[in-house]
Design a protein around this motif. Structure first.
Motif, PDB file in Angstrom:
ATOM      1  N   UNK A 194      40.443  26.122  41.256  1.00  0.00           N
ATOM      2  CA  UNK A 194      41.534  26.695  42.054  1.00  0.00           C
ATOM      3  C   UNK A 194      42.662  27.183  41.146  1.00  0.00           C
ATOM      4  N   UNK A 195      43.034  26.368  40.151  1.00  0.00           N
ATOM      5  CA  UNK A 195      44.138  26.744  39.257  1.00  0.00           C
ATOM      6  C   UNK A 195      43.765  27.942  38.392  1.00  0.00           C
ATOM      7  N   UNK A 196      42.493  27.990  37.919  1.00  0.00           N
ATOM      8  CA  UNK A 196      42.060  29.150  37.137  1.00  0.00           C
ATOM      9  C   UNK A 196      42.104  30.416  37.990  1.00  0.00           C
ATOM     10  N   UNK A 197      41.722  30.307  39.252  1.00  0.00           N
ATOM     11  CA  UNK A 197      41.823  31.472  40.134  1.00  0.00           C
ATOM     12  C   UNK A 197      43.256  31.953  40.271  1.00  0.00           C
ATOM     13  N   UNK A 198      44.196  31.008  40.418  1.00  0.00           N
ATOM     14  CA  UNK A 198      45.617  31.380  40.526  1.00  0.00           C
ATOM     15  C   UNK A 198      46.113  32.016  39.229  1.00  0.00           C
ATOM     16  N   UNK A 199      45.658  31.466  38.085  1.00  0.00           N
ATOM     17  CA  UNK A 199      46.103  32.003  36.793  1.00  0.00           C
ATOM     18  C   UNK A 199      45.594  33.425  36.578  1.00  0.00           C
ATOM     19  N   UNK A 200      44.314  33.678  36.899  1.00  0.00           N
ATOM     20  CA  UNK A 200      43.791  35.032  36.712  1.00  0.00           C
ATOM     21  C   UNK A 200      44.371  36.001  37.734  1.00  0.00           C
ATOM     22  N   UNK A 201      44.719  35.509  38.935  1.00  0.00           N
ATOM     23  CA  UNK A 201      45.412  36.361  39.906  1.00  0.00           C
ATOM     24  C   UNK A 201      46.769  36.788  39.365  1.00  0.00           C
ATOM     25  N   UNK A 206      41.436  40.328  39.161  1.00  0.00           N
ATOM     26  CA  UNK A 206      41.109  39.955  40.531  1.00  0.00           C
ATOM     27  C   UNK A 206      39.677  39.456  40.683  1.00  0.00           C
ATOM     28  N   UNK A 207      38.723  40.054  39.968  1.00  0.00           N
ATOM     29  CA  UNK A 207      37.335  39.626  40.127  1.00  0.00           C
ATOM     30  C   UNK A 207      37.136  38.186  39.648  1.00  0.00           C
ATOM     31  N   UNK A 208      37.691  37.861  38.474  1.00  0.00           N
ATOM     32  CA  UNK A 208      37.566  36.494  37.964  1.00  0.00           C
ATOM     33  C   UNK A 208      38.312  35.511  38.865  1.00  0.00           C
ATOM     34  N   UNK A 209      39.470  35.929  39.353  1.00  0.00           N
ATOM     35  CA  UNK A 209      40.228  35.062  40.253  1.00  0.00           C
ATOM     36  C   UNK A 209      39.422  34.747  41.506  1.00  0.00           C
ATOM     37  N   UNK A 210      38.782  35.769  42.080  1.00  0.00           N
ATOM     38  CA  UNK A 210      37.997  35.562  43.306  1.00  0.00           C
ATOM     39  C   UNK A 210      36.800  34.649  43.050  1.00  0.00           C
ATOM     40  N   UNK A 211      36.176  34.766  41.879  1.00  0.00           N
ATOM     41  CA  UNK A 211      35.016  33.923  41.562  1.00  0.00           C
ATOM     42  C   UNK A 211      35.406  32.441  41.528  1.00  0.00           C
ATOM     43  N   UNK A 212      36.490  32.112  40.825  1.00  0.00           N
ATOM     44  CA  UNK A 212      36.893  30.712  40.726  1.00  0.00           C
ATOM     45  C   UNK A 212      37.376  30.175  42.074  1.00  0.00           C
ATOM     46  N   UNK A 213      38.156  30.986  42.806  1.00  0.00           N
ATOM     47  CA  UNK A 213      38.659  30.525  44.098  1.00  0.00           C
ATOM     48  C   UNK A 213      37.521  30.308  45.094  1.00  0.00           C
ATOM     49  N   UNK A 214      36.479  31.130  45.020  1.00  0.00           N
ATOM     50  CA  UNK A 214      35.343  30.965  45.929  1.00  0.00           C
ATOM     51  C   UNK A 214      34.616  29.648  45.657  1.00  0.00           C
TER      52      UNK A 214
END
Length: 640
Positions: A194-201, A206-214
Motif C-alpha cells: 500500500x505504501x509503495x503504491x502511494x509513493x509511486x503515485x 501510475x502503472x506501478x502504483x496501481x500494481x502495488x495497490x491492487x
C-alpha cells in the motif's frame, strides 16, 4: 483590508456555510456527479466514544499481563478511530507500568517496544516526525536485543513511512523494498505494498502504483481488514483520477465515503468527500462542489481536524475565485491562513509539551539518584571505622570540589562571552555587507537609467541629425548614411535594453506567466499562478510592476534551489487599496525563529520599504513555506 472588513466577510461566509448545511440535510438525495445517489451527511456530535467493554477490561485487570492485553486493545481501537491523543495516553501508561513491574528483562523489552511503536505511529499521524523517529529507532534497538526480526521490521517500516511523509521517497522506497523481500509477516508486506503504491503515485508512476495497490486491495478484502481496505481503495481512486478516468474515480470515492460513514471511520470519510469536491470543481460543477466542500468543512470542524479544515478552505477559496466571487475568496483565504497558523501553533505547543515532559522526567530521575546516593553515604558512615578521619576529610574535599566547580563555571562563562562577541561582530559585518550591496544595486540601477537617457537623448539625437544632414547634401553618401544609421540603431537598442521596456510593452500577467513557464518544464515541478482582477493587475504603475516581478523571481529561485519544492502556488490580488501577493510551496521549509533568512529575503524587505510594503513568513521544517506580502497602492512612491 481592515480587521473589521475581514471579520464581516468571514461572518458572511460562515452564514453561507450554515445555509448550505441546511440545504444538504433537507435534500440528502441530490445528485452531485454522474454517480447517482451521492450525498454527504454532517455529524450530529463528536462521534467517538471508548466502548464500555474495553474500559471494563482495563479496570478489571489483575496482573501486568492482563493489563497489557487490555491496553493493547484500547490502543488498537483508538488507532482505527483516528483519536491519536488517546493512543498516546494508553501507550505512555503501558511504558510507566512496565517500568514499575517485576517482569524479566526480555518481557520488559517486548512490552516497551510495543508501546513505543504505538507512540511512534501516533506522533507520526500528528506530524511530530522527529519524536516518531526517536521511538522507531528505540524499537529497532529493542528488536535487535531480543533477536526478533519481526519487531525490527515493524519499526523499520515506520521509519520508512516517516521518510515518505517528508516526501523523501529516495530514502523510503529502498527500505520498503528490502523489508518486502525478506519479511515473513504477510500483513506487513501488504501494508508495504500500500505504501509503495502511494509513493509511486506521488511520483506520477501510475502503472506501478496501481500494481502495488491492487495487491494490497485483494489481500485486505480477503482478510476483512476494512479500514486498510478503504484507505487502499481511496488511493486506487486517486490513481484513476490521475489517469484521466474521472467517472470511475468518482464512483470509487463515493463507495469509500459511504462505507467509511457506515463503519464510523470519519477521517477516511472526510478525505473521500474532499476528493469528490475537488473533482466536481475540476469539472466546473461549482454549485455542487460548493455544497460538498462546505459540508466537508463543517464535518472537519466537528471532528476538530485542522488539516482537513485547511484543505477544504483552500479548495473553497479556489472555487470562489474561479466564479469571480473575490470578496468571499479573500475571506476564505484569510480563514485558510488562520487555520494554517493554528496548525503551526499546535505543532509548536506539542513540541514544547514534549520537551516539558522530558525535563520533568529527567528531574525525577535525578532526584531518585540523589536519594540513593544519600542512603549509600549514610550506610558507609554508619559502618566506617575511621569516623574522625572521614569527618575531617570530607569538608576539605567539598571545599576543593566547590572551588573546582567555580573555576569550571568561570571558564564556561568566559567561553560563552567570547562566542557571543564573535557572533555580534559577525552580525555587524553581515549587516554592513548587506547595506553596501543594497547601495551598490541602487547605484547600478541609477547609473543604467542615466546612461540610457544619455544614449537615447544626446548621442542618439546627434546621430539622427547627422544622418538627416548627410541625406540633404546631394552627394553620394549612401555608405556613410548606412553606417550612421547602423550606429543609431545600435545606440537605440542599447538604451532600450537598459530601461525596463518589457513592463510597458507586454501585459504584466502575461510577462509573469512567461517567466514561470520555464519552471514548469522542470520534471516533478508544478507551478500555479492566479491574478484577479487581471485588468487591475495589468494597470499597476511600472515601478511597482518591476518590484513585484523581481520579488517573484527571488521567491521562485529560493523555492527551486533551496526548498526543493515540487508544488508552488502564487496568488496576486488587488483588493481594498492594496496589492496582496501570497506565495506558497511544499518544500523543505525552515524554522522562522532560529533562521533569519538569506540575502534574498532581506533584499525583498529592502525593495518593499520604499513602497510601504510588509512581508510575513509562515514556515516549519518539513511542512513548506507560506509568504504573505501586502503593498498599499496609495503610497507616494508609486507615483515616482
Amino acid at each position: 483590508m481592515t480587521g473589521n472588513a475581514i471579520f464581516a466577510a468571514d461572518v458572511k461566509w460562515l452564514f453561507s456555510i450554515v445555509g448550505l448545511y441546511v440545504v444538504v440535510l433537507v435534500c440528502p438525495g441530490q445528485t452531485l456527479y454522474p454517480a447517482p445517489g451521492s450525498k454527504f451527511s454532517a455529524f450530529g456530535s463528536l462521534p467517538i466514544k471508548t466502548p464500555d467493554s474495553l474500559l471494563a477490561g482495563w479496570h478489571a485487570a489483575r496482573d501486568i499481563d492482563e493489563w497489557m492485553v487490555a491496553a493493547q486493545a484500547l490502543i488498537h481501537f483508538h488507532e482505527t478511530a483516528g483519536t491519536h491523543d488517546s493512543v498516546i495516553f494508553y501507550a505512555r501508561e503501558m511504558q510507566r507500568r512496565v517500568a514499575q513491574s517485576a517482569l524479566n528483562q526480555p518481557a520488559k523489552l517486548r512490552y516497551t517496544a510495543s508501546a513505543g511503536n504505538a507512540l511512534a505511529r501516533a506522533y507520526q499521524e500528528k506530524g511530530l516526525y522527529e519524536e516518531a523517529l526517536r521511538h522507531y529507532l528505540g524499537g529497532i534497538t529493542a528488536g535487535e536485543q531480543l533477536a526478533d526480526p519481526a519487531i525490527v521490521d515493524q519499526n523499520r517500516f515506520g521509519n520508512a513511512t516517516v521518510y515518505f511523509l517528508r516526501k523523501e521517497y529516495r530514502k523510503a522506497i529502498p527500505i520498503y523494498e528490502e523489508i518486502r523481500t525478506q519479511s515473513k509477516d504477510t500483513g506487513l508486506v501488504q501494508q508495504i505494498n500500500k505504501q509503495l503504491g502511494k509513493a509511486y503515485l506521488a511520483q506520477r508512476q501510475l502503472q506501478r502504483a496501481d500494481e502495488y495497490l491492487s495487491l494490497a486491495q485483494h489481500y485486505f478484502a480477503k482478510t476483512g481488514e476494512l479500514k486498510q481496505l478503504l484507505e487502499t481503495q481511496l488511493y486506487q481512486a486517486r490513481v484513476a483520477e490521475a489517469g484521466g478516468r474521472s467517472d470511475s474515480a468518482f464512483a470509487m470515492y463515493e463507495e469509500v465515503k459511504e462505507r467509511a460513514l457506515e463503519h464510523r471511520y470519519f477521517d477516511t470519510y472526510i478525505q473521500a468527500g474532499q476528493r469528490m469536491g475537488d473533482m466536481l470543481m475540476a469539472q466546473k460543477d461549482y454549485h455542487n462542489a460548493q455544497i460538498l466542500l462546505s459540508m466537508v468543512y463543517v464535518n472537519a470542524m466537528q471532528w476538530e481536524d485542522l488539516e482537513a479544515q485547511r484543505d477544504a478552505l483552500n479548495s473553497l477559496q479556489q472555487l470562489h475565485a474561479a466564479i469571480g466571487d473575490y470578496e468571499n475568496a479573500y475571506a476564505l483565504m484569510s480563514q485558510y491562513r488562520r487555520v494554517s497558523g493554528e496548525i503551526a501553533e499546535q505543532q509548536n505547543r506539542r513540541e514544547v509539551n514534549e520537551l516539558e515532559v522530558k525535563y520533568l522526567t529527567a528531574q525525577k530521575e535525578k532526584e531518585i539518584l540523589v536519594k540513593e546516593s544519600e542512603l549509600g553515604y549514610q550506610k558507609t558512615v554508619k559502618y566506617a571505622l575511621l569516623i574522625g578521619f572521614i569527618v575531617v576529610l570530607i569538608p576539605v574535599i567539598g571545599l576543593l570540589y566547590v572551588y573546582y566547580q567555580k573555576l569550571q563555571a568561570q571558564s564556561r562563562l568566559n567561553a560563552i562571552r567570547e562566542e557571543a562577541s564573535r557572533q555580534q561582530i559577525g552580525a555587524m559585518l553581515k549587516e554592513k555587507e548587506l547595506e553596501l550591496l543594497a547601495a551598490s544595486v541602487a547605484g547600478q540601477e541609477t547609473e543604467r537609467k542615466r546612461i540610457a537617457r544619455e544614449l537615447h537623448d544626446s548621442i542618439g539625437g546627434n546621430l539622427a541629425a547627422i544622418k538627416m544632414q548627410l541625406s540633404l547634401t546631394g552627394r553620394d553618401t549612401t555608405d556613410l548614411v548606412e553606417k550612421v544609421d547602423e550606429t543609431y540603431q545600435q545606440v537605440r537598442d542599447l538604451s532600450h535594453n537598459l530601461l525596463p521596456q518589457k513592463f510597458t510593452n507586454v501585459g504584466f500577467t502575461v510577462l509573469i506567466e512567461t517567466y514561470l513557464q520555464g519552471f514548469r518544464t522542470i520534471p516533478e515541478t508544478a507551478v500555479t499562478f492566479r491574478a484577479y482582477p487581471e485588468a487591475a493587475i495589468n494597470a499597476l504603475p511600472t515601478p511597482l510592476k518591476v518590484v513585484v516581478y523581481t520579488i517573484i523571481q527571488e521567491l521562485m529561485t529560493n523555492a527551486h534551489k533551496h526548498a526543493k519544492a515540487a508544488q508552488v502556488t502564487i496568488q496576486l490580488t488587488r483588493i481594498d487599496g492594496a496589492l496582496v501577493l501570497i506565495f506558497e510551496d511544499d518544500g523543505k521549509g525552515f524554522n522562522t525563529e532560529s533562521t533569519a533568512g538569506g540575502i534574498g529575503l532581506r533584499n525583498i524587505r529592502e525593495r518593499l520599504k520604499p513602497h510601504g510594503g510588509t512581508m510575513a513568513i509562515d514556515s516549519k521544517p518539513g511542512r513548506g513555506t507560506v509568504i504573505d506580502i501586502e503593498i498599499p497602492l496609495n503610497h507616494t512612491t508609486h507615483e515616482a
